[in-house]
Write a protein that holds these residues in place. Structure first.
Motif, PDB file in Angstrom:
ATOM      1  N   VAL A 131       1.255  -0.720   0.041  1.00  0.00           N
ATOM      2  CA  VAL A 131       0.211  -0.357   0.044  1.00  0.00           C
ATOM      3  C   VAL A 131       1.185   1.165  -0.221  1.00  0.00           C
ATOM      4  CG1 VAL A 131      -1.803   1.004   1.423  1.00  0.00           C
ATOM      5  CG2 VAL A 131      -1.490  -0.827   1.319  1.00  0.00           C
ATOM      6  N   GLY A 132       0.898   1.884  -0.963  1.00  0.00           N
ATOM      7  CA  GLY A 132       1.588   2.976  -1.343  1.00  0.00           C
ATOM      8  C   GLY A 132       3.359   3.096  -1.206  1.00  0.00           C
ATOM      9  N   TYR A 133       4.083   3.853  -0.933  1.00  0.00           N
ATOM     10  CA  TYR A 133       5.491   3.681  -0.435  1.00  0.00           C
ATOM     11  C   TYR A 133       5.891   3.855   0.462  1.00  0.00           C
ATOM     12  CZ  TYR A 133       6.041   4.152  -5.894  1.00  0.00           C
ATOM     13  OH  TYR A 133       5.541   3.994  -7.356  1.00  0.00           O
ATOM     14  N   GLY A 134       6.992   4.260   1.019  1.00  0.00           N
ATOM     15  CA  GLY A 134       7.733   3.741   2.448  1.00  0.00           C
ATOM     16  C   GLY A 134       6.550   2.843   3.052  1.00  0.00           C
ATOM     17  N   THR A 135       6.626   1.975   2.618  1.00  0.00           N
ATOM     18  CA  THR A 135       6.197   0.895   4.153  1.00  0.00           C
ATOM     19  C   THR A 135       6.984  -0.221   4.505  1.00  0.00           C
ATOM     20  OG1 THR A 135       5.169  -0.496   2.548  1.00  0.00           O
ATOM     21  CG2 THR A 135       4.081   1.143   2.873  1.00  0.00           C
ATOM     22  N   GLY A 136       8.637  -0.419   3.903  1.00  0.00           N
ATOM     23  CA  GLY A 136       9.404  -1.018   4.055  1.00  0.00           C
ATOM     24  C   GLY A 136       9.721  -1.618   6.047  1.00  0.00           C
ATOM     25  N   ALA A 137       9.162  -0.664   6.513  1.00  0.00           N
ATOM     26  CA  ALA A 137       9.937   0.050   7.882  1.00  0.00           C
ATOM     27  C   ALA A 137       8.725  -1.052   8.181  1.00  0.00           C
ATOM     28  CB  ALA A 137       9.674   1.050   8.931  1.00  0.00           C
ATOM     29  N   LEU A 138       7.353  -0.364   8.245  1.00  0.00           N
ATOM     30  CA  LEU A 138       6.106  -0.898   8.591  1.00  0.00           C
ATOM     31  C   LEU A 138       6.108  -2.428   8.645  1.00  0.00           C
ATOM     32  CD1 LEU A 138       2.600  -0.519  10.125  1.00  0.00           C
ATOM     33  CD2 LEU A 138       2.398   0.246   7.406  1.00  0.00           C
ATOM     34  N   LEU A 139       6.662  -2.698   7.228  1.00  0.00           N
ATOM     35  CA  LEU A 139       6.481  -4.631   6.646  1.00  0.00           C
ATOM     36  C   LEU A 139       7.465  -5.084   7.640  1.00  0.00           C
ATOM     37  CD1 LEU A 139       5.609  -4.255   3.112  1.00  0.00           C
ATOM     38  CD2 LEU A 139       3.607  -4.619   4.774  1.00  0.00           C
ATOM     39  N   GLY A 140       7.800  -4.554   8.210  1.00  0.00           N
ATOM     40  CA  GLY A 140       9.107  -5.734   8.822  1.00  0.00           C
ATOM     41  C   GLY A 140       8.889  -5.851  10.509  1.00  0.00           C
ATOM     42  N   ARG A 141       7.742  -4.634  10.544  1.00  0.00           N
ATOM     43  CA  ARG A 141       7.804  -5.160  12.150  1.00  0.00           C
ATOM     44  C   ARG A 141       6.762  -5.756  12.150  1.00  0.00           C
ATOM     45  NH1 ARG A 141       4.600   0.563  13.330  1.00  0.00           N
ATOM     46  NH2 ARG A 141       6.009   1.808  13.175  1.00  0.00           N
ATOM     47  N   GLY A 142       6.179  -6.677  10.719  1.00  0.00           N
ATOM     48  CA  GLY A 142       5.344  -7.957  11.128  1.00  0.00           C
ATOM     49  C   GLY A 142       6.507  -9.575  10.596  1.00  0.00           C
ATOM     50  N   VAL A 143       7.735  -9.177  10.587  1.00  0.00           N
ATOM     51  CA  VAL A 143       8.595  -9.784  10.550  1.00  0.00           C
ATOM     52  C   VAL A 143       9.337 -10.966  11.443  1.00  0.00           C
ATOM     53  CG1 VAL A 143      11.227 -10.738  10.067  1.00  0.00           C
ATOM     54  CG2 VAL A 143      10.024  -9.020   8.617  1.00  0.00           C
ATOM     55  N   GLU A 144       8.839 -12.247  12.183  1.00  0.00           N
ATOM     56  CA  GLU A 144       9.177 -12.827  13.450  1.00  0.00           C
ATOM     57  C   GLU A 144      10.545 -12.674  13.678  1.00  0.00           C
ATOM     58  OE1 GLU A 144       5.603 -14.020  16.732  1.00  0.00           O
ATOM     59  OE2 GLU A 144       5.938 -15.385  14.312  1.00  0.00           O
ATOM     60  N   ASN A 145      11.056 -13.431  12.775  1.00  0.00           N
ATOM     61  CA  ASN A 145      12.441 -14.365  12.287  1.00  0.00           C
ATOM     62  C   ASN A 145      13.131 -14.527  11.120  1.00  0.00           C
ATOM     63  OD1 ASN A 145      11.262 -16.208  13.826  1.00  0.00           O
ATOM     64  ND2 ASN A 145      12.779 -17.342  12.898  1.00  0.00           N
ATOM     65  N   VAL A 146      13.738 -14.358  11.018  1.00  0.00           N
ATOM     66  CA  VAL A 146      14.063 -15.043  10.119  1.00  0.00           C
ATOM     67  C   VAL A 146      15.082 -16.258   9.752  1.00  0.00           C
ATOM     68  CG1 VAL A 146      15.825 -14.232   7.844  1.00  0.00           C
ATOM     69  CG2 VAL A 146      15.151 -12.491   9.544  1.00  0.00           C
ATOM     70  N   GLU A 147      14.438 -17.287   9.352  1.00  0.00           N
ATOM     71  CA  GLU A 147      13.895 -18.693   9.518  1.00  0.00           C
ATOM     72  C   GLU A 147      15.450 -19.896   8.533  1.00  0.00           C
ATOM     73  OE1 GLU A 147      12.177 -21.458  10.858  1.00  0.00           O
ATOM     74  OE2 GLU A 147      10.689 -19.798  11.595  1.00  0.00           O
ATOM     75  N   ALA A 148      15.637 -18.914   7.718  1.00  0.00           N
ATOM     76  CA  ALA A 148      17.224 -18.989   6.603  1.00  0.00           C
ATOM     77  C   ALA A 148      17.325 -18.376   5.411  1.00  0.00           C
ATOM     78  CB  ALA A 148      16.702 -20.420   5.692  1.00  0.00           C
ATOM     79  N   VAL A 149      18.596 -18.267   4.487  1.00  0.00           N
ATOM     80  CA  VAL A 149      18.976 -18.424   3.623  1.00  0.00           C
ATOM     81  C   VAL A 149      19.566 -18.611   2.841  1.00  0.00           C
ATOM     82  CG1 VAL A 149      19.757 -15.484   2.692  1.00  0.00           C
ATOM     83  CG2 VAL A 149      19.070 -15.805   4.845  1.00  0.00           C
TER      84      VAL A 149
END
Length: 221
Positions: A131-149
């Motif tokens: 939704v729009g621009y500049g939402t990277g930090a907002l979406l980042g709040r929904g990251v509980e953890n990184v499982e793998a790369v």
């Protein structure tokens, strides 16, 4: 009428996907993976084995470049996830969806209804747009953890396949539905109906837009 707000698993049922309507606001729970041209080329053109059980683990493919790093001890940090334009990858999507079983493609801006009807509908898939621009930090709040790369050494951080566990990540907006209709095309058509009124009484354009047209129905939104 306010748009519906929906919590959806990243391994949704087909019934849940079919129930989504254009303009619904969606928040996602579960495992999500990032895959864009680097992953597509490696998995589809180079025939490398996909390092996940798809779609069992996840049916949600996020077109994004995470603001993330891999620490010396092997742990991960991710602060933001910035979506990128999905139309850039459309040529790989039919084969990717067939191979991976992806049901949710997430990115910025989306594609045309022609693409949705041709690629998405046959695979029962839906497109979710940021939704729009500049939402990277907002979406980042929904990251509980990184499982793998995966494939970081081969592709680099931006193109690697990041596996993210998310909780109520969003908001995303339903930009295509089970019929392949496109939210942005629908809304642009409504806006275009008013162009004649907006320009009523004005002189014709002296310069053509982009050197191609002065047809007001081709206005860029």
């Amino acid at each position: 009428m306010s748009p519906r707000k929906i919590r959806l698993s990243t391994t949704p049922t087909q019934e849940e996907l079919d129930d989504l309507q254009l303009g619904d606001i969606v928040y996602l729970d579960g495992l999500m993976y990032t895959a864009r041209e680097g992953v597509y080329k490696r998995a589809l053109e180079e025939k490398a084995n996909i390092p996940m059980e798809l779609p069992r683990d996840s049916a949600a493919n996020f077109h994004c470049s995470p603001a993330a790093r891999i620490n010396a001890d092997g742990s991960f940090e991710m602060g933001a996830v910035t979506a990128t334009a999905s139309f850039r990858f459309s040529k790989w999507l039919p084969e990717w969806m067939e191979k991976s079983g992806a049901k949710l493609i997430i990115g910025k801006g989306g594609m045309s209804s022609k693409d949705y009807k041709s690629y998405f509908v046959p695979n029962g898939a839906i497109y979710l747009s940021t939704v729009g621009y500049g939402t990277g930090a907002l979406l980042g709040r929904g990251v509980e953890n990184v499982e793998a790369v995966h494939w970081n050494e081969e592709l680099g951080l931006a193109q690697a396949m990041w596996v993210i566990r998310c909780k109520e990540m969003g908001p995303f907006i339903v930009a295509s539905d089970k019929n392949g209709d496109c939210l942005f095309e629908r809304e642009n058509a409504k806006i275009s109906q008013n162009f004649d009124k907006i320009y009523e009484g004005t002189r014709p354009a002296t310069l053509k837009r982009y050197g191609e047209t002065d047809d007001r129905s081709d206005e860029v939104i």
